[in-house]
Design a protein around this motif. Structure first.
Motif, mmCIF file in Angstrom:
data_model
loop_
_atom_site.group_PDB
_atom_site.id
_atom_site.type_symbol
_atom_site.label_atom_id
_atom_site.label_comp_id
_atom_site.label_asym_id
_atom_site.label_seq_id
_atom_site.Cartn_x
_atom_site.Cartn_y
_atom_site.Cartn_z
ATOM 1 N N LYS A 185 -8.499 4.121 -15.678
ATOM 2 C CA LYS A 185 -8.889 5.536 -15.653
ATOM 3 C C LYS A 185 -8.526 6.185 -14.324
ATOM 4 N N LEU A 186 -8.694 5.443 -13.237
ATOM 5 C CA LEU A 186 -8.327 5.983 -11.927
ATOM 6 C C LEU A 186 -6.824 6.227 -11.844
ATOM 7 N N ALA A 187 -6.053 5.315 -12.409
ATOM 8 C CA ALA A 187 -4.594 5.413 -12.310
ATOM 9 C C ALA A 187 -4.033 6.595 -13.089
ATOM 10 N N VAL A 188 -4.704 6.998 -14.150
ATOM 11 C CA VAL A 188 -4.198 8.106 -14.971
ATOM 12 C C VAL A 188 -4.912 9.418 -14.663
ATOM 13 N N SER A 189 -5.878 9.375 -13.746
ATOM 14 C CA SER A 189 -6.649 10.569 -13.428
ATOM 15 C C SER A 189 -5.888 11.467 -12.465
ATOM 16 N N ALA A 190 -6.129 12.760 -12.580
ATOM 17 C CA ALA A 190 -5.516 13.732 -11.664
ATOM 18 C C ALA A 190 -6.512 14.222 -10.621
ATOM 19 N N ASP A 191 -7.704 13.656 -10.631
ATOM 20 C CA ASP A 191 -8.726 14.086 -9.672
ATOM 21 C C ASP A 191 -8.280 13.790 -8.248
ATOM 22 N N ASP A 192 -8.607 14.716 -7.345
ATOM 23 C CA ASP A 192 -8.209 14.559 -5.945
ATOM 24 C C ASP A 192 -9.307 13.827 -5.173
ATOM 25 N N ASN A 193 -9.563 12.585 -5.528
ATOM 26 C CA ASN A 193 -10.545 11.775 -4.803
ATOM 27 C C ASN A 193 -10.028 10.351 -4.736
ATOM 28 N N ILE A 194 -10.831 9.402 -5.113
ATOM 29 C CA ILE A 194 -10.380 8.012 -5.042
ATOM 30 C C ILE A 194 -9.171 7.756 -5.938
ATOM 31 N N ALA A 195 -9.035 8.561 -6.996
ATOM 32 C CA ALA A 195 -7.925 8.357 -7.934
ATOM 33 C C ALA A 195 -6.566 8.541 -7.276
ATOM 34 N N GLN A 196 -6.514 9.291 -6.179
ATOM 35 C CA GLN A 196 -5.229 9.514 -5.521
ATOM 36 C C GLN A 196 -4.652 8.235 -4.924
ATOM 37 N N HIS A 197 -5.469 7.185 -4.854
ATOM 38 C CA HIS A 197 -4.993 5.901 -4.326
ATOM 39 C C HIS A 197 -4.385 5.022 -5.418
ATOM 40 N N PHE A 198 -4.465 5.455 -6.675
ATOM 41 C CA PHE A 198 -3.975 4.651 -7.796
ATOM 42 C C PHE A 198 -2.974 5.453 -8.613
ATOM 43 N N SER A 199 -2.005 4.756 -9.198
ATOM 44 C CA SER A 199 -1.001 5.450 -10.004
ATOM 45 C C SER A 199 -0.327 4.468 -10.959
ATOM 46 N N MET A 200 0.210 5.035 -12.047
ATOM 47 C CA MET A 200 1.026 4.247 -12.971
ATOM 48 C C MET A 200 2.495 4.275 -12.555
ATOM 49 N N ASN A 201 2.784 5.024 -11.494
ATOM 50 C CA ASN A 201 4.170 5.206 -11.054
ATOM 51 C C ASN A 201 4.317 4.698 -9.624
ATOM 52 N N GLU A 202 5.050 3.624 -9.441
ATOM 53 C CA GLU A 202 5.210 3.013 -8.121
ATOM 54 C C GLU A 202 5.827 3.977 -7.120
ATOM 55 N N SER A 203 6.683 4.863 -7.592
ATOM 56 C CA SER A 203 7.387 5.783 -6.688
ATOM 57 C C SER A 203 6.480 6.873 -6.120
ATOM 58 N N ASP A 204 5.249 6.963 -6.616
ATOM 59 C CA ASP A 204 4.319 7.959 -6.071
ATOM 60 C C ASP A 204 3.893 7.619 -4.643
ATOM 61 N N PHE A 205 4.062 6.358 -4.250
ATOM 62 C CA PHE A 205 3.577 5.911 -2.947
ATOM 63 C C PHE A 205 4.718 5.392 -2.090
ATOM 64 N N LEU A 206 4.574 5.598 -0.780
ATOM 65 C CA LEU A 206 5.548 5.050 0.156
ATOM 66 C C LEU A 206 5.481 3.525 0.157
ATOM 67 N N LYS A 207 4.259 2.998 0.181
ATOM 68 C CA LYS A 207 4.048 1.558 0.082
ATOM 69 C C LYS A 207 2.914 1.315 -0.904
ATOM 70 N N SER A 208 3.075 0.308 -1.750
ATOM 71 C CA SER A 208 2.049 0.043 -2.758
ATOM 72 C C SER A 208 2.067 -1.424 -3.148
ATOM 73 N N ALA A 209 1.052 -1.819 -3.908
ATOM 74 C CA ALA A 209 0.971 -3.178 -4.455
ATOM 75 C C ALA A 209 0.524 -3.063 -5.898
ATOM 76 N N GLU A 210 1.056 -3.920 -6.745
ATOM 77 C CA GLU A 210 0.702 -3.863 -8.163
ATOM 78 C C GLU A 210 -0.598 -4.619 -8.414
ATOM 79 N N ILE A 211 -1.467 -3.975 -9.164
ATOM 80 C CA ILE A 211 -2.729 -4.603 -9.549
ATOM 81 C C ILE A 211 -2.556 -5.345 -10.867
#
Length: 561
Positions: free
Chosen positions: A341-367
């Protein structure tokens, strides 16, 4: 383990828990200690004590060894209370203490000695106060202003320690028979003013509530504001008292500053005997790692993580990023929907740290399952994200433990390390700070630490004035650090209602940090573009720490009284 074995194990722990509730170990000294700890409401110790009692049941500790563990724990807790150290770390300490003891060499041999070492090796806010720190606080603290459970505990120990002829102090106090008597009364009569001399106001203000001026009596209402001679010689006065500590008082001809100073030193000696500091020759073969839970309000930036433990399962890691990823993977495996739910959420809070798209982040790790978490953040941000995710999972943050080492591990006392630098700065700055607080004495017993902060005491348990020295700033803060989050927020809210008046009096805007997602709250003010690393900044920083800690004491602290 079979169901029957599980039930037998639960029954055994239930019996041990009953001992901790009732003080029914069938050993007088141990039972008395348990009952005292219960009066002090030290329930955080019970997970550890259950393991100690288990070792007794298994024949690995005898009753005298178990009693030593309980009594040393009592000293540790009381010394921390007198020195006004925060209680919010105790839950984690006692939850992990048994495991820490076993980890030294993988066995439960020499358990008591390893236990002593474990407590004595605690640092900073978790430390076991040494004799100098404890003694200074014991004789100077306004004991009468402590909460009821603590002040009657102190007087009971002073009365009953070291004798088999115990007085029923607790029951008489609970029944209203005994009460706490100020020898020099709270309201001075002309006769008392004359006896105290020209400095009567200063003597009265300084000594009134200290332990040197307190005793027990069943005749408090009769004594009232009587002269010392009257209190001593009247019917049921000190000379007739059956309370042992009053025998000392009855031998005095008068009660002035000299007598209070003398009794202060006498009671200091008693306190060091009653709440003794343990010693041990045990030393682990390997250097032990510092440990903190996710729930601890500590800045761990600059610390290197070597492993973590979640629900008692340890895993080695090479970095904070690896720990961050692994913990989130564990949570995701337990319940995928929360992080999804966090990964697909558009809320500007904790959800901004999660994404379904790796390219959204400069550096990331897959969960897992194509879900990524931002890793291009500092240590504190990662801990903050984990704290909020734990809340979503209704997980206990004390179940996650970090094991750390310093970048300069093994070189804490070597020239040129940050520890030496910090100690040098605080040695320099404390002269300014203590001079500024010479009347209130908030920092009078503080010694130069190797950390980046020092804490001053102002008589309210769990709350401190802190001075912080960083590489890019200097800060003063009022720290609300009690173990119960709601108490910190209540106190913070009570103060912030006067925000406009406080900032007007100080002439600056403060940073008000309620900290809704953590236990502690803070009110702070800082200056930038100064560095502890630059000795040319030290004078400015020391004067800032002295001036503003005193301003906080004078302007903000009264709203907590």
């Amino acid at each position: 383990m079979s169901t029957e074995e599980h039930l037998k194990d639960l029954l055994a722990y239930a019996k041990r828990y009953k001992i901790l509730l009732n003080g029914s170990a069938r050993d007088k000294t141990l039972d008395a200690c348990i009952k005292r700890l219960n009066r002090l409401e030290t329930t955080v110790t019970r997970p550890f004590f259950l393991e100690v009692l288990r070792l007794c049941d298994e024949g690995k500790l005898d009753i005298s060894q178990a009693t030593d563990v309980f009594l040393i724990t009592e000293s540790y807790l009381f010394r921390r209370t007198i020195c006004d150290l925060p209680t919010n770390a105790l839950n984690k300490i006692f939850l992990l203490l048994h495991r820490e003891i076993i980890r030294y060499d993988g066995t439960d041999a020499d358990y008591v000695e390893k236990f002593k070492y474990a407590l004595l090796s605690k640092k900073e806010r978790t430390r076991f106060p040494d004799d100098d720190e404890f003694a200074a606080h014991f004789i100077e603290r306004p004991v009468y202003q402590m909460n009821s459970k603590n002040k009657i505990y102190i007087l009971e120990r002073l009365e009953n320690y070291g004798t088999a002829e115990d007085k029923e102090v607790y029951s008489h106090y609970d029944d209203g028979i005994y009460s706490i008597e100020h020898i020099m009364p709270q309201h001075l009569t002309p006769a008392w003013v004359k006896e105290l001399g020209d400095d009567f106001r200063q003597i009265h203000e300084t000594w009134l509530h200290r332990i040197a001026n307190l005793t027990l009596s069943a005749y408090n209402s009769k004594y009232k504001n009587s002269t010392f001679e009257e209190k001593k010689t009247m019917k049921n006065g000190f000379e007739d008292s059956g309370i042992r500590m009053n025998t000392y008082i009855a031998r005095k001809e008068k009660w002035t500053l000299a007598e209070m100073e003398e009794r202060s030193q006498y009671l200091k000696g008693r306190a060091l005997e009653i709440w003794a500091e343990p010693s041990t020759e045990f030393r682990p073969e390997e250097k032990q790692l510092d440990s903190y839970t996710l729930d601890d309000d500590m800045n761990l930036s600059g610390r290197l993580i070597t492993r973590f433990s979640y629900k008692n399962i340890e895993q080695p890691v090479a970095s904070w990023v690896e720990m961050f990823q692994k913990v989130l993977q564990i949570l995701y495996a337990e319940e995928k929907s929360v992080i999804t739910k966090l990964a697909v959420s558009a809320d500007d809070n904790i959800a901004q740290h999660f994404s379904m798209n790796e390219s959204d982040f400069l550096k990331s790790a897959e969960i897992g399952d194509g879900i990524y978490v931002l890793t291009n953040t500092d240590t504190q941000s990662k801990r903050s994200v984990l704290s909020r995710v734990f809340k979503l999972y209704d997980a206990d943050p004390t179940d996650l433990v970090f094991y750390l080492r310093d970048e300069n591990e093994g070189a804490e006392e070597e020239a040129g390390t940050r520890y030496e630098l910090r100690r040098k700065y605080w040695t320099y700055a404390l002269d300014f700070i203590k001079q500024a607080h010479r009347d209130g004495g908030s920092f009078s017993n503080v010694n130069p630490p190797k950390g980046n902060w020092i804490g001053g005491f102002f008589g309210i348990s769990g709350f401190n004035l802190c001075c912080v020295a960083n590489y890019d700033s200097a800060r003063v803060e009022l720290y609300f650090g009690r173990s119960k989050k709601e108490e910190n927020k209540k106190a913070f809210d009570a103060v912030i209602r006067h925000k406009d008046d406080i900032e007007k009096a100080l002439g600056v805007q403060l940073l008000w940090s309620r900290g809704d997602d953590i236990k502690a709250s803070k009110i702070s003010y800082q200056i930038n573009e100064v560095s502890i690393e630059n000795e040319t900044d030290w004078l400015q920083m020391a004067k800032f720490h002295a001036e503003w800690s005193k301003k906080f004491y004078d302007v903000i602290v009264p709203y907590l009284r």
